[in-house]
Design an enzyme around this catalytic site. Sequence first.
Site, mmCIF file in Angstrom:
data_model
loop_
_atom_site.group_PDB
_atom_site.id
_atom_site.type_symbol
_atom_site.label_atom_id
_atom_site.label_comp_id
_atom_site.label_asym_id
_atom_site.label_seq_id
_atom_site.Cartn_x
_atom_site.Cartn_y
_atom_site.Cartn_z
ATOM 1 N N ASP A 113 0.825 -1.210 0.000
ATOM 2 C CA ASP A 113 0.000 0.000 0.000
ATOM 3 C C ASP A 113 0.857 1.257 0.000
ATOM 4 O O ASP A 113 0.591 2.215 -0.746
ATOM 5 C CB ASP A 113 -0.910 0.014 1.224
ATOM 6 C CG ASP A 113 -2.134 -0.868 1.049
ATOM 7 O OD1 ASP A 113 -2.636 -0.962 -0.082
ATOM 8 O OD2 ASP A 113 -2.585 -1.453 2.043
ATOM 9 N N SER A 114 1.871 1.274 0.850
ATOM 10 C CA SER A 114 2.700 2.473 0.948
ATOM 11 C C SER A 114 3.487 2.710 -0.334
ATOM 12 O O SER A 114 3.617 3.856 -0.795
ATOM 13 C CB SER A 114 3.650 2.359 2.143
ATOM 14 O OG SER A 114 2.915 2.322 3.348
#
Length: 461
Positions: A219-220
């Site tokens: 996600d990051s």
Amino acid sequence: MSFLSNMNSLFQRSIKTTLFKFHFVTSSEATLYTMKHTYSTAVNTPSSDKLPKPLEGIKILELGQLIAGPFCGSILGYYGAEVIKIEPPKTGDPLRLWRYLDNDGQSPWFRSLARNKKSVCIDLKTEKGRSLVKQLAETSDVLIENFKPGTMEKWGLGPDELYATNPSLIYTRISGYGGTGPKSSLPGFASVCEGYSGFRYINGHKGEAPVRPNISLGDSLAGMHAALGCVLGLYGRDKLKKVGCHQTGQVVDVAIYEAMLNMMEGIIPEYDRSGQIRQPSSTSVTGIVPTNTYPCQGGEYVIIGGNGDSIYKRLMKAIGREDLTGPKYETNSDRVKEQEQIDQAIANWTSMRSPDDILQVLSEASVPAGKIYNVKDIVEDEHINARGMIEQVVVGTKEDGRGWKLKIPGMSPRLERTPGSTEWAGPDLGAHTAEVLGSRLGLSPQAIAELDKEGVIKATN
């Protein structure tokens, strides 16, 4: 037991990786004594505080939830963009209630990820709510969304609909598998996409289940790629305008698995030319020697990177093993063949010493080495603080029963003349609804109150 086998056992369950995302909560009196001020003192021309941030004047409409989309918005907001975060009126972004909750019932993680954003509560499941968002999109430079593929189109907020009234919009989409291809319609969380990208396969220990780092890495990384895509889209917009294009905006399509795949170094070309499928390698990295995690006294560990040819010679001299130098160990390819012997020799030396003693010796020999930090070590570290990467701000006020200080990290990269900064913490739910609907859409207080009463928005705390 050999060193490599022993390290397999010692590091049997996880990659010891921690990503720290905090948030910077400020008010006018909050402690902005961080990187922004420290760095500007080095500039002889007007203070960096008085210069515009790189993205100042750019308007962002963030419709994402949880991590990937919001992290993209956090990055852009840190460097000056105005970020309006749309949240469901009743619950807000689910991240508000994830993991540790503070005394006010909110997650410090959310306070971090929503830094510098304006919280606007609009119910996208209502026709009036979608109409409000569409109007906000008409005056925005960038839209960010990470809903399940097809959701925005179902709401009438897809690119085709929005480009009809705002052809310069940078429409940024984050999904598991991207907007095209046979898997494009599938939902995809970071954990699943990390496996699909091949990342999980190469991490861990042979014969055991692949491991994951204890963070939402996919996600990051997708959020970072999306932020880059937004900036490239804005830059490209100017190019398209110069050549006379009517639609100067474009869709930025970010797939979580592709963000991970971008990190996979040489595994594809190596496989193509050699047929080799890279395997998990425990605490080392395949084909580079020596670089590993080594045991110390007291049950601690250090990481030593001695894989440069000249560095390796200095390392062997420092540990008294010059017998492991010469033609047989001259290049990395040579040392790969002798990895077991080299790692065992280093481990024998480190296991008799404390981490501090090891680092002192290796520092004097100019050999890269370091401890493995936990969050306490990070927050207290002199260098990290000197770089301005630990900021401290205030959540709420004493008058509302809060007013506590919170440590958060700064963001990278650092820009010398126009650095980013955190101006306030992730706001309370709906804190900016009335302000934004009034200033951006020209709604009267009476109209806002009526929408609030209908449940379309949340404009009161």
